[in-house]
Design a protein around this motif. Sequence first.
Motif, PDB file in Angstrom:
ATOM      1  N   ALA A 148       6.590  50.201   3.720  1.00 22.74           N
ATOM      2  CA  ALA A 148       5.824  49.310   4.598  1.00 22.74           C
ATOM      3  C   ALA A 148       6.599  49.000   5.872  1.00 22.74           C
ATOM      4  N   ARG A 149       7.892  48.798   5.719  1.00 29.55           N
ATOM      5  CA  ARG A 149       8.732  48.481   6.890  1.00 29.55           C
ATOM      6  C   ARG A 149       8.756  49.645   7.875  1.00 29.55           C
ATOM      7  N   ALA A 150       8.837  50.868   7.358  1.00 27.09           N
ATOM      8  CA  ALA A 150       8.821  52.035   8.245  1.00 27.09           C
ATOM      9  C   ALA A 150       7.456  52.198   8.908  1.00 27.09           C
ATOM     10  N   LEU A 151       6.378  51.980   8.152  1.00 29.37           N
ATOM     11  CA  LEU A 151       5.031  52.152   8.698  1.00 29.37           C
ATOM     12  C   LEU A 151       4.690  51.106   9.756  1.00 29.37           C
ATOM     13  N   ALA A 152       5.323  49.949   9.686  1.00 34.10           N
ATOM     14  CA  ALA A 152       5.027  48.884  10.642  1.00 34.10           C
ATOM     15  C   ALA A 152       5.362  49.271  12.077  1.00 34.10           C
ATOM     16  N   MET A 153       6.224  50.278  12.246  1.00 31.48           N
ATOM     17  CA  MET A 153       6.557  50.755  13.591  1.00 31.48           C
ATOM     18  C   MET A 153       5.559  51.799  14.084  1.00 31.48           C
ATOM     19  N   LYS A 154       4.533  52.066  13.271  1.00 30.26           N
ATOM     20  CA  LYS A 154       3.469  53.022  13.611  1.00 30.26           C
ATOM     21  C   LYS A 154       4.035  54.389  14.014  1.00 30.26           C
ATOM     22  N   PRO A 155       4.827  55.007  13.142  1.00 29.86           N
ATOM     23  CA  PRO A 155       5.426  56.309  13.460  1.00 29.86           C
ATOM     24  C   PRO A 155       4.394  57.429  13.395  1.00 29.86           C
ATOM     25  N   ASP A 156       4.687  58.516  14.077  1.00 25.22           N
ATOM     26  CA  ASP A 156       3.852  59.719  13.999  1.00 25.22           C
ATOM     27  C   ASP A 156       4.256  60.592  12.819  1.00 25.22           C
ATOM     28  N   TYR A 157       5.503  60.433  12.360  1.00 22.42           N
ATOM     29  CA  TYR A 157       6.042  61.253  11.282  1.00 22.42           C
ATOM     30  C   TYR A 157       6.778  60.343  10.307  1.00 22.42           C
ATOM     31  N   MET A 158       6.721  60.700   9.014  1.00 25.18           N
ATOM     32  CA  MET A 158       7.479  59.970   8.011  1.00 25.18           C
ATOM     33  C   MET A 158       8.423  60.930   7.293  1.00 25.18           C
ATOM     34  N   LEU A 159       9.672  60.512   7.161  1.00 25.80           N
ATOM     35  CA  LEU A 159      10.707  61.278   6.476  1.00 25.80           C
ATOM     36  C   LEU A 159      11.110  60.507   5.222  1.00 25.80           C
ATOM     37  N   PHE A 160      11.047  61.169   4.070  1.00 26.48           N
ATOM     38  CA  PHE A 160      11.375  60.525   2.799  1.00 26.48           C
ATOM     39  C   PHE A 160      12.555  61.252   2.166  1.00 26.48           C
ATOM     40  N   ASP A 161      13.632  60.510   1.887  1.00 26.78           N
ATOM     41  CA  ASP A 161      14.839  61.120   1.340  1.00 26.78           C
ATOM     42  C   ASP A 161      15.034  60.704  -0.116  1.00 26.78           C
ATOM     43  N   GLU A 162      14.465  61.499  -1.038  1.00 29.29           N
ATOM     44  CA  GLU A 162      14.634  61.266  -2.477  1.00 29.29           C
ATOM     45  C   GLU A 162      14.352  59.808  -2.848  1.00 29.29           C
ATOM     46  N   VAL A 163      13.195  59.323  -2.411  1.00 27.44           N
ATOM     47  CA  VAL A 163      12.918  57.888  -2.523  1.00 27.44           C
ATOM     48  C   VAL A 163      12.699  57.429  -3.963  1.00 27.44           C
ATOM     49  N   THR A 164      12.492  58.342  -4.895  1.00 24.03           N
ATOM     50  CA  THR A 164      12.282  57.920  -6.283  1.00 24.03           C
ATOM     51  C   THR A 164      13.482  58.187  -7.184  1.00 24.03           C
ATOM     52  N   SER A 165      14.531  58.800  -6.661  1.00 24.54           N
ATOM     53  CA  SER A 165      15.618  59.246  -7.532  1.00 24.54           C
ATOM     54  C   SER A 165      16.433  58.094  -8.115  1.00 24.54           C
ATOM     55  N   ALA A 166      16.421  56.924  -7.477  1.00 23.38           N
ATOM     56  CA  ALA A 166      17.192  55.787  -7.979  1.00 23.38           C
ATOM     57  C   ALA A 166      16.344  54.853  -8.841  1.00 23.38           C
ATOM     58  N   LEU A 167      15.082  55.227  -9.101  1.00 20.91           N
ATOM     59  CA  LEU A 167      14.168  54.349  -9.815  1.00 20.91           C
ATOM     60  C   LEU A 167      14.109  54.680 -11.305  1.00 20.91           C
ATOM     61  N   ASP A 168      13.814  53.660 -12.108  1.00 27.96           N
ATOM     62  CA  ASP A 168      13.513  53.905 -13.509  1.00 27.96           C
ATOM     63  C   ASP A 168      12.236  54.739 -13.591  1.00 27.96           C
ATOM     64  N   PRO A 169      12.130  55.617 -14.591  1.00 26.82           N
ATOM     65  CA  PRO A 169      10.979  56.530 -14.662  1.00 26.82           C
ATOM     66  C   PRO A 169       9.623  55.848 -14.585  1.00 26.82           C
ATOM     67  N   GLU A 170       9.486  54.657 -15.186  1.00 27.65           N
ATOM     68  CA  GLU A 170       8.178  54.011 -15.192  1.00 27.65           C
ATOM     69  C   GLU A 170       7.792  53.449 -13.822  1.00 27.65           C
ATOM     70  N   LEU A 171       8.739  53.382 -12.889  1.00 28.15           N
ATOM     71  CA  LEU A 171       8.455  52.853 -11.553  1.00 28.15           C
ATOM     72  C   LEU A 171       8.173  53.951 -10.538  1.00 28.15           C
ATOM     73  N   VAL A 172       8.440  55.196 -10.917  1.00 29.79           N
ATOM     74  CA  VAL A 172       8.294  56.307  -9.976  1.00 29.79           C
ATOM     75  C   VAL A 172       6.840  56.470  -9.539  1.00 29.79           C
ATOM     76  N   GLY A 173       5.915  56.354 -10.480  1.00 28.39           N
ATOM     77  CA  GLY A 173       4.509  56.617 -10.194  1.00 28.39           C
ATOM     78  C   GLY A 173       3.937  55.753  -9.097  1.00 28.39           C
ATOM     79  N   GLU A 174       4.309  54.458  -9.070  1.00 30.88           N
ATOM     80  CA  GLU A 174       3.732  53.565  -8.070  1.00 30.88           C
ATOM     81  C   GLU A 174       4.180  53.942  -6.656  1.00 30.88           C
ATOM     82  N   VAL A 175       5.399  54.454  -6.516  1.00 30.16           N
ATOM     83  CA  VAL A 175       5.878  54.881  -5.202  1.00 30.16           C
ATOM     84  C   VAL A 175       5.193  56.186  -4.788  1.00 30.16           C
TER      85      VAL A 175
END
Length: 241
Positions: A148-175
């Motif tokens: 949400a914080r990244a989207l608030a700047m209204k970017p044209d492109y989004m870069l995601f760097d392994e955003v689920t790798s530090a999460l517990d498995p049950e939390l991965v789906g929501e991201v």
Amino acid sequence: MIEIKAVRKSFGAIEVIRGINLTIERGEVLCLIGASGSGKSTLLQCINSLEPIQGGQIVVDGIDVHGKSTDLNKLRQKLGIVFQQYNAFPHLTALENVALAPRVVKKMPRAQALELAREHLDYVGLGARADLRPAKLSGGQQQRLAIARALAMKPDYMLFDEVTSALDPELVGEVLDTMRNLKATGMTMIVVTHDIAFARESGDRVAFFDRGTLCEVGPAKQVINEPREERTRQFLQRVLN
């Protein structure tokens, strides 16, 4: 579009990106896969000019990212980036975290920035938690806060760097659901991921990195289900089995 032309990147004597050529079209979702240390995350940081390059060129919408006269603050407003670690300000509420950059960088009035922040928190499913500080949020919620914080700047492109790798498995789906919703809006996304199922189902193309080189790139289902390169095949067999 984003054009990556013969890019090389070294840390001292170690070359971590070795002459990569790649083009990302507007509206495309490109997933980068490969073993840890293959250069995927470093490439994202080079695209956003968080790391300098030693050769080649990266061009975003006609702007040379590493050009001497490039206004990086203006360029980075085009490029939202979300890391493994959430990096939220612990003393601010979720709402204040999202509103901060529009207020500071875009000089947006406080009331307008807070309204914008609330819209983006609603979008990622955190509207009811807007007044909580990051420590009161789960890992998945903190990662959605970072989106949400990244989207608030209204970017044209989004870069995601392994955003689920530090999460517990049950939390991965929501991201991942949030990222799928973002894809549906037509957002151009470059996603470094170890989640092969997400890459296959949500990526338009997949690029396989091996020891700093781009070993194979093509339609997501083709690369993952029927890889052409033996090195890609070996990697996928090891990961999927």
